[in-house]
Design an enzyme around this catalytic site. Sequence first.
Site, PDB file in Angstrom:
ATOM      1  N   LYS A 130       0.844  -1.189   0.000  1.00 25.77           N
ATOM      2  CA  LYS A 130       0.000   0.000   0.000  1.00 25.77           C
ATOM      3  C   LYS A 130       0.886   1.247   0.000  1.00 25.77           C
ATOM      4  CE  LYS A 130      -3.973   1.628   2.780  1.00 25.77           C
ATOM      5  NZ  LYS A 130      -4.784   1.257   3.952  1.00 25.77           N
TER       6      LYS A 130
ATOM      7  N   SER B 129      -9.370   0.576   2.862  1.00 28.54           N
ATOM      8  CA  SER B 129      -8.618   1.440   1.968  1.00 28.54           C
ATOM      9  C   SER B 129      -7.422   0.754   1.301  1.00 28.54           C
ATOM     10  CB  SER B 129      -8.115   2.664   2.739  1.00 28.54           C
ATOM     11  OG  SER B 129      -7.265   2.281   3.815  1.00 28.54           O
TER      12      SER B 129
ATOM     13  N   SER C  90      -9.787  -1.788   6.951  1.00 29.72           N
ATOM     14  CA  SER C  90      -9.113  -1.576   5.665  1.00 29.72           C
ATOM     15  C   SER C  90      -8.160  -2.686   5.234  1.00 29.72           C
ATOM     16  CB  SER C  90      -8.358  -0.239   5.686  1.00 29.72           C
ATOM     17  OG  SER C  90      -9.261   0.829   5.717  1.00 29.72           O
TER      18      SER C  90
END
Length: 473
Positions: A82, A157, A181
């Site tokens: 990420k 996310s 997330s």
Amino acid sequence: MRNDDLALVDLSEIAEAIAARRVTSVEVTEACLARIETWQPRTNAFLRLNREKALAQAKTLDSELAAGKRRGPLHGVPMAHKDMYYRKGELSTGGSAIRRDWRAPVTATVLQKLDAAGVVELGFLNMAEFAAGPTGHNVHHGHCRNPWDSKRVTGGSSSGSGASVAARVVYGALGSDTGGSIRLPASACGVVGMKATYGRVSRAGALARSWSLDHVGPLTRTVRDNARLLGVIAGHDPDDSTASERPVPDYERLLEGGVSGLRLGLALPNDGSAPLDAEVGGAVQTAADALGKLGARVTPATLPDFTALYRAAEVIVKCEAAAMHRPWLEKMPDAYANQVRTRMEAGFFIPATQYIDALRLRGHFLREFLTTALEGVDAVLLPAIPFPIPTIEETDVEAKGGPATLGMVGRFTALTRPFNTLGVPALSVPCGFDANGLPIGMQLVGRPFDEALLYRIGHAYQGVTEFHRRVPT
């Protein structure tokens, strides 16, 4: 090797094949890069792909292995992360426009640990802007798309992390979890995601969303892979005052204990905050039945009323995000997506006393959970997302807005948010597919620092099921 396409082999197996020199890290990295060429246009999972750097790393790691040096249990294995983990001197956008050209002054502790274990870093992955979104939408870098159906959301996310692992373009990826997330994209994309106990993994050098609720953790194809990866990144860190000093167990070695005699509480909530779709509930019930056949004692579990906890979590995340983003919100408010900016700005209007009360209540909520849902059981089993995976269009708050869209997005996290506030470990494991061909995920939730037990249960379940073996085409 079991498969002609090296990219389809699980992380643990490919790591051992590299260590035994049956394949090279360069060959494995090239297999991932070839697969990325096919899948990137469909998923938009990568924000930056470091092709030449990754191949150079792989070549170096092969040379080290030939000289008798194996750095660790991930030597030569390609991964990506990420885009919120800092690498000194390199770009790190946090999924935003504001940091599109920003370069990190330090390297995140978790990346340092992965370097020491021998990981090849392919690049950095798409995510919701500043980790502020549960679906995978991003107006600045393009929405991430589900490998099983490009019209569907990935969950967020950590959207790129879930999509890339599911598409088998990487063997594992780091995500972060403030309200679900890691577990949301794991569930939506059909992979395994662990939100470990608060403080189990250092967050130093990781872009914060809400420092009281943020957790760092891995997404992988199997529970075994996840256990190996958590074992590498977990542990105390002097650069993170919240990182626990508890010793890190050998999670992978503890996988094989089975579930015979374990007590599991099955929670299938169907209240106003998270009305449960029958298809999802049925898949989780079937998973519970499978664990029962393996010797676990499954009994109904009742979750406490999380209404007050939801309110406290909203206060905490809004206040902390507002404090963190104040300079940018004051100078360049238009650089944010509207729905990201408005949620953060709300924190400016919450009294400090209300924020402090919300923090104080966390201990109360944890005691309540331990004495209700976890009373008399070793772990709780429940769905991760309470309804089938929606489309990108029907959850696009920025484009559509409206109470129906906002309500759906709010319910998306109803069964994951509580465990960030509680700080307890929660593992998402694929447990089925819906009528649209999209994955269904279940959560295993335990007491603080009981990750090894959750892995043991998840591993036993994967030993008698094949959902984690299915690959999107």
